[in-house]
Design an enzyme around this catalytic site. Structure first.
Site, PDB file in Angstrom:
ATOM      1  N   GLY A  59     -27.250 -65.317 -23.813  1.00  0.00           N
ATOM      2  CA  GLY A  59     -26.864 -65.511 -22.411  1.00  0.00           C
ATOM      3  C   GLY A  59     -26.252 -64.255 -21.814  1.00  0.00           C
ATOM      4  N   THR A  79      -8.242 -67.266 -31.397  1.00  0.00           N
ATOM      5  CA  THR A  79      -8.860 -67.583 -30.103  1.00  0.00           C
ATOM      6  C   THR A  79      -7.932 -67.055 -29.028  1.00  0.00           C
ATOM      7  OG1 THR A  79      -9.991 -69.545 -30.948  1.00  0.00           O
ATOM      8  CG2 THR A  79      -9.666 -69.437 -28.577  1.00  0.00           C
ATOM      9  N   ARG A  86     -26.242 -62.690 -17.375  1.00  0.00           N
ATOM     10  CA  ARG A  86     -25.515 -63.017 -16.139  1.00  0.00           C
ATOM     11  C   ARG A  86     -24.069 -63.392 -16.471  1.00  0.00           C
ATOM     12  NH1 ARG A  86     -27.931 -68.883 -14.646  1.00  0.00           N
ATOM     13  NH2 ARG A  86     -26.044 -69.974 -15.238  1.00  0.00           N
ATOM     14  N   GLY A 144     -29.191 -45.098 -20.680  1.00  0.00           N
ATOM     15  CA  GLY A 144     -29.163 -44.458 -21.998  1.00  0.00           C
ATOM     16  C   GLY A 144     -28.873 -45.422 -23.133  1.00  0.00           C
ATOM     17  N   TYR A 200     -18.169 -81.094 -22.688  1.00  0.00           N
ATOM     18  CA  TYR A 200     -17.967 -79.638 -22.565  1.00  0.00           C
ATOM     19  C   TYR A 200     -16.752 -79.189 -23.382  1.00  0.00           C
ATOM     20  CZ  TYR A 200     -17.227 -74.988 -20.606  1.00  0.00           C
ATOM     21  OH  TYR A 200     -17.036 -73.628 -20.464  1.00  0.00           O
TER      22      TYR A 200
HETATM   23  N1  LIG Z   1     -16.574 -68.956 -15.829  1.00  0.00           N
HETATM   24  C1  LIG Z   1     -15.502 -69.533 -16.358  1.00  0.00           C
HETATM   25  O1  LIG Z   1     -14.488 -69.775 -15.678  1.00  0.00           O
HETATM   26  C2  LIG Z   1     -15.476 -69.908 -17.804  1.00  0.00           C
HETATM   27  C3  LIG Z   1     -14.339 -70.553 -18.295  1.00  0.00           C
HETATM   28  C4  LIG Z   1     -14.281 -70.895 -19.628  1.00  0.00           C
HETATM   29  C5  LIG Z   1     -15.333 -70.575 -20.477  1.00  0.00           C
HETATM   30  N2  LIG Z   1     -16.438 -69.960 -19.984  1.00  0.00           N
HETATM   31  C6  LIG Z   1     -17.499 -69.642 -20.941  1.00  0.00           C
HETATM   32  O2  LIG Z   1     -17.957 -68.316 -20.763  1.00  0.00           O
HETATM   33  C7  LIG Z   1     -19.327 -68.218 -21.164  1.00  0.00           C
HETATM   34  C8  LIG Z   1     -20.161 -67.598 -20.052  1.00  0.00           C
HETATM   35  O3  LIG Z   1     -20.091 -68.453 -18.927  1.00  0.00           O
HETATM   36  P1  LIG Z   1     -20.347 -67.950 -17.435  1.00  0.00           P
HETATM   37  O4  LIG Z   1     -19.200 -68.416 -16.619  1.00  0.00           O
HETATM   38  O5  LIG Z   1     -20.754 -66.532 -17.431  1.00  0.00           O
HETATM   39  O6  LIG Z   1     -21.560 -68.920 -17.083  1.00  0.00           O
HETATM   40  P2  LIG Z   1     -23.019 -68.666 -16.512  1.00  0.00           P
HETATM   41  O7  LIG Z   1     -23.534 -70.018 -16.228  1.00  0.00           O
HETATM   42  O8  LIG Z   1     -23.000 -67.637 -15.441  1.00  0.00           O
HETATM   43  O9  LIG Z   1     -23.782 -68.040 -17.780  1.00  0.00           O
HETATM   44  C9  LIG Z   1     -24.161 -68.825 -18.863  1.00  0.00           C
HETATM   45  C10 LIG Z   1     -25.224 -68.066 -19.649  1.00  0.00           C
HETATM   46  O10 LIG Z   1     -25.714 -68.932 -20.675  1.00  0.00           O
HETATM   47  C11 LIG Z   1     -27.122 -68.945 -20.627  1.00  0.00           C
HETATM   48  N3  LIG Z   1     -27.652 -70.238 -21.078  1.00  0.00           N
HETATM   49  C12 LIG Z   1     -27.326 -71.470 -20.633  1.00  0.00           C
HETATM   50  N4  LIG Z   1     -28.093 -72.399 -21.239  1.00  0.00           N
HETATM   51  C13 LIG Z   1     -28.894 -71.726 -22.116  1.00  0.00           C
HETATM   52  C14 LIG Z   1     -29.889 -72.100 -23.040  1.00  0.00           C
HETATM   53  N5  LIG Z   1     -30.267 -73.378 -23.202  1.00  0.00           N
HETATM   54  N6  LIG Z   1     -30.514 -71.133 -23.755  1.00  0.00           N
HETATM   55  C15 LIG Z   1     -30.166 -69.834 -23.592  1.00  0.00           C
HETATM   56  N7  LIG Z   1     -29.233 -69.411 -22.733  1.00  0.00           N
HETATM   57  C16 LIG Z   1     -28.615 -70.351 -22.009  1.00  0.00           C
HETATM   58  C17 LIG Z   1     -27.480 -68.698 -19.157  1.00  0.00           C
HETATM   59  O11 LIG Z   1     -28.788 -68.203 -19.028  1.00  0.00           O
HETATM   60  C18 LIG Z   1     -26.417 -67.663 -18.782  1.00  0.00           C
HETATM   61  O12 LIG Z   1     -26.864 -66.365 -19.141  1.00  0.00           O
HETATM   62  C19 LIG Z   1     -19.760 -69.639 -21.520  1.00  0.00           C
HETATM   63  O13 LIG Z   1     -19.648 -69.824 -22.912  1.00  0.00           O
HETATM   64  C20 LIG Z   1     -18.745 -70.510 -20.791  1.00  0.00           C
HETATM   65  O14 LIG Z   1     -18.597 -71.767 -21.365  1.00  0.00           O
HETATM   66  C21 LIG Z   1     -16.537 -69.621 -18.678  1.00  0.00           C
END
Ligand SMILES: NC(=O)c1ccc[n+]([C@@H]2O[C@H](COP(=O)([O-])OP(=O)(O)OC[C@H]3O[C@@H](n4cnc5c(N)ncnc54)[C@H](O)[C@@H]3O)[C@@H](O)[C@H]2O)c1
Length: 246
Positions: A12, A236, A15, A51, A153
């Site tokens: 992932g 963590t 993005r 690069g 989740y």
């Molecule tokens: N944004 C927040 O506030 C927040 C808070 C706590 C934890 N997180 C964690 O951070 C991480 C990134 O989240 P984000 O906010 O950038 O979310 P996002 O939705 O922008 O990105 C999620 C990524 O996971 C990939 N993905 C989802 N389902 C998939 C699948 N079936 N196969 C392959 N790839 C898949 C998507 O393509 C994307 O690149 C995640 O683990 C999320 O749980 C985010």
């Protein structure tokens, strides 16, 4: 450069938080392999233009055979691997009463099983060389639960935190470190789904009084993945502006 010569696999990574980690690791000299569902060649071209040695492998991360094939291919290409970042995740907003069993399984598949599959495929390369690190992107929901996300989740992120600790113990004899990051309220497409009311509530409960940025998460990821964190494993790390202090 803090990751010069390191060979990194990220899920992932095209993005949000994953993209910021990818860009930061690339700037620090790492070679990057992204496991992606679809064609992300423009992002790979963007990285190589800077690069970075970068490739994307189309992979179904919820299918172990697909993961193993991709990881074996990358390791053969680069002569080994050093760092895995399990970042990909999905979320559901259904309450416990409406949530289907299909939703439960699909979220657990992406958030927990895929992280385990990627780890299982990468670990033999790390144990062979007696070095390497795994970084799991968990969530504050692992510790607090979440009233607007489906219960699956937080459950999935709790499992990821426990997987982090279990792997850290089992892999320590090989000098392999396993850590996690627990972000909260980071500006990405995932948090953009929140209503204005939810955003106000969230920010109101954060002592630093704002949302976090993907770059702030990437900085912590870089620290934990680098040799600067050489005595840290099973941890963590909260990135939450003080929302939860534990
Ligand atoms: N944004 C927040 O506030 C927040 C808070 C706590 C934890 N997180 C964690 O951070 C991480 C990134 O989240 P984000 O906010 O950038 O979310 P996002 O939705 O922008 O990105 C999620 C990524 O996971 C990939 N993905 C989802 N389902 C998939 C699948 N079936 N196969 C392959 N790839 C898949 C998507 O393509 C994307 O690149 C995640 O683990 C999320 O749980 C985010």
């Amino acid at each position: 450069m803090r990751l010069a010569g390191k060979r990194v696999v990220i899920t992932g990574g095209n993005r949000g938080i994953g993209r910021a980690i990818t860009e930061r690791f690339a700037q620090e000299g790492a070679s990057i392999a992204l496991l992606a569902r679809r064609d992300i060649s423009p992002f790979i071209e963007h990285l190589t233009a800077q690069g970075c040695s970068a490739i994307a492998i189309q992979t179904e991360i919820t299918d172990y055979a697909s993961v193993k094939k991709a990881i074996d291919h990358i390791a053969a290409l680069w002569g080994g691997l050093d760092i895995l970042v399990n970042n990909a995740a999905t979320i559901s907003r259904e309450g416990v009463l409406e949530m289907s069993l299909e939703t439960w399984h699909s979220v657990m598949d992406v958030n927990v099983n895929a992280a385990f599959y990627c780890s299982k495929a990468v670990i033999p390369f790390l144990t062979n060389q007696k070095s390497g690190t795994i970084l799991n992107i968990s969530s504050v929901a692992a510790k607090c639960g979440d009233i607007t996300a489906a219960p699956v989740y937080g459950t999935s992120k709790g499992a990821l935190t426990t997987l982090t600790r279990s792997l850290a113990r089992q892999l320590a004899p090989y000098q392999i470190r396993v850590n996690a990051i627990a972000p909260h309220a980071i500006v990405t497409e995932m948090s953009n789904q929140w209503s204005d009311e939810k955003r106000r509530q969230v920010v109101g409960a954060i002592p630093l009084g704002r949302m976090g940025t993907v770059e702030e998460v990437a900085s912590a990821a870089l620290f934990l993945a680098s040799d600067e964190a050489s005595f840290i494993t099973g941890e963590t790390l909260n990135i939450n502006g003080g929302y939860l202090m534990d």
